[in-house]
Design a protein around this motif. Structure first.
Motif, short mmCIF file in Angstrom:
data_model
loop_
_atom_site.label_atom_id
_atom_site.label_comp_id
_atom_site.label_asym_id
_atom_site.label_seq_id
_atom_site.Cartn_x
_atom_site.Cartn_y
_atom_site.Cartn_z
N HIS A 88 0.84 -1.20 0.00
CA HIS A 88 0.00 0.00 0.00
C HIS A 88 0.88 1.25 0.00
O HIS A 88 0.68 2.18 -0.78
CB HIS A 88 -0.94 -0.02 1.21
CG HIS A 88 -2.02 1.01 1.12
ND1 HIS A 88 -1.99 2.19 1.82
CD2 HIS A 88 -3.16 1.05 0.38
CE1 HIS A 88 -3.08 2.89 1.53
NE2 HIS A 88 -3.80 2.23 0.65
N HIS A 109 -4.33 6.59 -5.41
CA HIS A 109 -5.52 7.22 -4.80
C HIS A 109 -5.93 8.48 -5.55
O HIS A 109 -5.19 8.99 -6.37
CB HIS A 109 -5.25 7.56 -3.34
CG HIS A 109 -4.97 6.34 -2.53
ND1 HIS A 109 -3.72 5.80 -2.43
CD2 HIS A 109 -5.79 5.52 -1.84
CE1 HIS A 109 -3.77 4.72 -1.69
NE2 HIS A 109 -5.02 4.50 -1.33
N HIS A 118 -7.32 -1.30 -5.51
CA HIS A 118 -7.60 -1.89 -4.20
C HIS A 118 -8.27 -3.26 -4.33
O HIS A 118 -8.08 -4.13 -3.49
CB HIS A 118 -8.46 -0.96 -3.33
CG HIS A 118 -7.69 0.20 -2.78
ND1 HIS A 118 -7.50 1.36 -3.50
CD2 HIS A 118 -7.01 0.38 -1.61
CE1 HIS A 118 -6.76 2.21 -2.79
NE2 HIS A 118 -6.45 1.65 -1.64
N HIS A 239 -15.05 6.89 2.89
CA HIS A 239 -13.80 6.11 2.93
C HIS A 239 -12.69 6.85 3.67
O HIS A 239 -12.07 6.32 4.58
CB HIS A 239 -13.38 5.74 1.51
CG HIS A 239 -11.92 5.50 1.36
ND1 HIS A 239 -11.04 6.48 0.93
CD2 HIS A 239 -11.15 4.42 1.66
CE1 HIS A 239 -9.81 5.99 0.94
NE2 HIS A 239 -9.85 4.74 1.38
N HIS A 243 -10.81 6.33 7.54
CA HIS A 243 -9.36 6.20 7.75
C HIS A 243 -8.93 7.11 8.90
O HIS A 243 -8.20 6.70 9.81
CB HIS A 243 -8.61 6.63 6.48
CG HIS A 243 -8.33 5.52 5.53
ND1 HIS A 243 -7.27 4.65 5.68
CD2 HIS A 243 -8.97 5.11 4.41
CE1 HIS A 243 -7.27 3.77 4.68
NE2 HIS A 243 -8.30 4.03 3.90
N PHE A 268 -7.92 -2.26 8.22
CA PHE A 268 -7.86 -1.65 6.88
C PHE A 268 -8.52 -2.57 5.85
O PHE A 268 -9.27 -2.13 4.97
CB PHE A 268 -6.40 -1.39 6.48
CG PHE A 268 -6.21 -1.03 5.03
CD1 PHE A 268 -6.12 0.29 4.63
CD2 PHE A 268 -6.11 -2.02 4.06
CE1 PHE A 268 -5.95 0.62 3.29
CE2 PHE A 268 -5.94 -1.69 2.72
CZ PHE A 268 -5.86 -0.38 2.33
N HIS A 272 -11.66 -1.77 3.48
CA HIS A 272 -11.63 -1.77 2.02
C HIS A 272 -12.47 -2.88 1.40
O HIS A 272 -12.92 -2.74 0.26
CB HIS A 272 -10.19 -1.77 1.49
CG HIS A 272 -9.75 -0.37 1.25
ND1 HIS A 272 -10.01 0.31 0.09
CD2 HIS A 272 -9.15 0.52 2.08
CE1 HIS A 272 -9.56 1.55 0.19
NE2 HIS A 272 -9.03 1.71 1.39
CU1 C2O Z 1 -5.49 2.81 -0.22
CU2 C2O Z 1 -8.30 3.47 1.90
O1 C2O Z 1 -6.68 3.68 1.00
#
Ligand code: C2O
Length: 342
Positions: A88, A109, A118, A239, A243, A268, A272
């Protein structure tokens, strides 16, 4: 031309995107010479991704075991937990040159790479875990934060003796705090209000504010594009809010609230997996309207990942459009936000 898979030998120390300073960790992957063009294997057994809050004891034990084994792999094995976390970091923190434009870096991103990249990341992470416990049906749990029943940190991640635990979280957001999909630093104390606001957020991101494909997916990003052309609704909104909500309440937000460290947070992957599920739901909601870009610059964009056999493979966006063809499905749960038109 589409974004091309990076050359792993051209990986440098990245940038901490929260501070703009050089990163003090090296998240470049192991280098190998053999790269295989990945073909989706024929689906014989479907993987099942359950809602985290509905997962059985047996399932949780299996998942914990798998993550434990992943953490126990040799540090230089690309399937090791920390190596996976660094995947990541490497694709986000401006470590790779763009192939064909070495003045520019890769950042997946805030662009149309967000969903497909992702999806591949979770896909291999899931297959590695499944292989470690010898279970070809293993699927990652999704944090069902778009449903009131899932609007709290899932219990399996909060158990301090579990491989799914992580200490670097905002301590005031541990259960029973309600997840706030509009969080950007302060949270209302009124749980009922947070939950009803969350449903409106979801309705807006999934229905009301998505007219064009870019609205949902994010902006075009090719070779030659500066990083950060612009995120889609879910990426920008719920989203990112989560985070920040999960990570430590500091300016650098480890682990979940900072790109380089987000993959070190077991939660995480459930966060996702829900984003991934929302992509599938959104495509279904589109009915006869276009669901995907037909632009070959999107479909032919490629990335590199290590698969469950530690083989480096090149994958394409075009292969991510149907999760069933990729061999996994989601547990069916209600989507009450569909009725939350403001
Ligand atoms: Cu790769 Cu939720 O970020």
């Amino acid at each position: 031309t589409p974004l091309e898979a990076p050359d792993f030998t051209k990986c440098s120390k990245g940038t901490n995107l929260n501070t703009g300073q050089p990163l003090d960790v090296d998240c470049c992957p192991p280098v190998t010479t053999e790269i295989i063009d990945y073909k989706l294997p024929p689906v014989t057994k479907m993987r099942f991704r359950p809602a985290a809050h509905l997962a059985t004891k047996e399932y949780v034990a299996k998942y914990e075991k798998a993550v434990e084994l992943m953490k126990a792999l040799p540090a230089d094995d690309p399937r090791n937990f920390m190596q996976q976390a660094n995947v990541h970091c490497a694709y986000c923190n401006l470590t790779y040159d763009q192939v064909g434009d070495s003045d520019l870096k890769i950042q997946v991103h805030n662009s149309w790479h967000f969903y497909p990249w992702h999806r591949w990341y979770l896909y291999f992470y899931e297959r590695i875990l499944g292989k470690l416990i010898d279970d070809p049906t293993f699927g990652l749990p999704f944090w069902n934060w778009d449903n009131p029943k899932g609007m709290v940190m899932p219990a399996m991640f909060v158990n301090t003796s579990s491989s799914l635990f992580n200490a670097r979280r905002n301590q005031i957001h541990l259960p029973p705090a309600a997840t706030d999909l509009a969080y950007f630093g302060t949270q209302s104390v009124d749980t009922t209000q947070i939950i009803s606001n969350n449903l409106t957020v979801m309705y807006n991101e999934m229905v009301r504010n998505v007219q064009t494909l870019e609205d949902f997916y994010g902006a075009k990003y090719n070779t030659g594009t500066q990083p950060d052309p612009g995120p889609g609704t879910v990426e920008r909104g719920s989203h990112t809010a989560l985070h920040v909500w999960v990570g430590e309440a500091t300016s650098t937000g480890e682990d979940m609230g900072n790109f380089y460290s987000a993959g070190r947070e077991p939660l995480f992957f459930s966060h996702h997996t829900n984003v991934d599920r929302l992509w599938t739901i959104w495509r279904d909601l589109r009915g006869s309207k276009a669901k995907d870009f037909v632009d070959s610059d999107w479909l032919n964009a490629s990335y590199l990942f290590y698969d469950e056999n530690a083989q480096l493979v090149r994958v394409k966006v075009a292969d991510t459009l149907d999760n069933i063809k990729m061999g996994y499905e989601f547990q069916k749960v209600d989507t009450p936000w569909l009725k939350s038109r403001p």
